[in-house]
Motif scaffolding. Structure first.
Motif, mmCIF file in Angstrom:
data_model
loop_
_atom_site.group_PDB
_atom_site.id
_atom_site.type_symbol
_atom_site.label_atom_id
_atom_site.label_comp_id
_atom_site.label_asym_id
_atom_site.label_seq_id
_atom_site.Cartn_x
_atom_site.Cartn_y
_atom_site.Cartn_z
ATOM 1 N N CYS A 39 0.674 -1.071 0.095
ATOM 2 C CA CYS A 39 0.228 -0.057 -0.099
ATOM 3 C C CYS A 39 0.834 1.222 0.099
ATOM 4 O O CYS A 39 1.861 1.366 0.916
ATOM 5 C CB CYS A 39 -0.973 -0.022 1.134
ATOM 6 S SG CYS A 39 -1.990 1.782 1.467
ATOM 7 N N HIS B 49 0.216 3.198 3.442
ATOM 8 C CA HIS B 49 0.511 2.633 4.725
ATOM 9 C C HIS B 49 1.505 1.782 4.681
ATOM 10 O O HIS B 49 2.083 1.189 5.825
ATOM 11 C CB HIS B 49 -0.753 2.170 5.117
ATOM 12 C CG HIS B 49 -2.043 3.208 5.213
ATOM 13 N ND1 HIS B 49 -2.968 2.937 3.894
ATOM 14 C CD2 HIS B 49 -2.503 4.236 5.673
ATOM 15 C CE1 HIS B 49 -3.856 3.771 4.257
ATOM 16 N NE2 HIS B 49 -3.330 4.857 5.359
ATOM 17 N N CYS C 140 -5.514 -3.576 2.381
ATOM 18 C CA CYS C 140 -4.729 -2.806 3.503
ATOM 19 C C CYS C 140 -5.667 -2.653 4.616
ATOM 20 O O CYS C 140 -6.458 -2.055 4.416
ATOM 21 C CB CYS C 140 -4.074 -1.574 2.821
ATOM 22 S SG CYS C 140 -3.612 -0.520 4.260
ATOM 23 N N GLN D 25 -5.564 -0.593 6.963
ATOM 24 C CA GLN D 25 -5.836 0.856 6.992
ATOM 25 C C GLN D 25 -6.319 1.710 6.086
ATOM 26 O O GLN D 25 -6.684 2.998 6.177
ATOM 27 C CB GLN D 25 -4.281 1.543 7.528
ATOM 28 C CG GLN D 25 -3.903 1.194 9.012
ATOM 29 C CD GLN D 25 -2.523 1.717 8.952
ATOM 30 O OE1 GLN D 25 -1.575 1.171 8.810
ATOM 31 N NE2 GLN D 25 -2.592 2.831 9.812
ATOM 32 N N CYS D 26 -6.496 1.163 4.868
ATOM 33 C CA CYS D 26 -7.410 1.832 3.811
ATOM 34 C C CYS D 26 -9.023 2.041 4.181
ATOM 35 O O CYS D 26 -9.464 0.918 4.734
ATOM 36 C CB CYS D 26 -6.840 1.464 2.555
ATOM 37 S SG CYS D 26 -5.579 1.724 1.887
HETATM 38 ZN ZN LIG Z 1 -3.359 1.622 3.026
#
Ligand SMILES: [Zn+2]
Length: 92
Positions: free
Chosen positions: A31, A34, A81, A83-84
């Motif tokens: 990613c 991140h 991901c 965190q996406c």
């Molecule tokens: Zn991400």
């Protein structure tokens, strides 16, 4: 004497090598925001990764061990991901 720096980073672990091979084949990607590795779930890219792995076995590593390392990496990373935003999951 500070001559210990090496031009190319040495891949120290079999897992690191496997990540590198998978990345090279496009089977996984990082990613951009991140830095998490994501499984691209692309069977052709995976085949390519296994081809590369067989041709480019690390010293002292058997083909079986190398293939197991690739599978272990694929098993251990998700296809999104964490965190996406979850937009990507709609494509499944
Ligand atoms: Zn991400």
């Amino acid at each position: 004497m500070l001559m210990t720096r090496q031009r190319r980073p040495v891949i120290r672990t079999l897992r690191g090598w496997a990540m590198n091979v998978l990345n090279e084949a496009g089977a996984i990607r990082e990613c951009e925001e991140h830095g998490w590795m994501q499984d691209r779930a692309d069977p052709h890219a995976r085949e390519r990764a296994f081809d590369i792995a067989r041709r480019d076995l690390p010293e002292g590593v058997s083909r079986q061990a190398a293939e197991a390392a690739l599978r272990a990496v694929l098993d251990s990373i998700g296809d999104t991901c964490p965190q996406c935003p979850s937009v990507e999951q709609d494509r499944r």
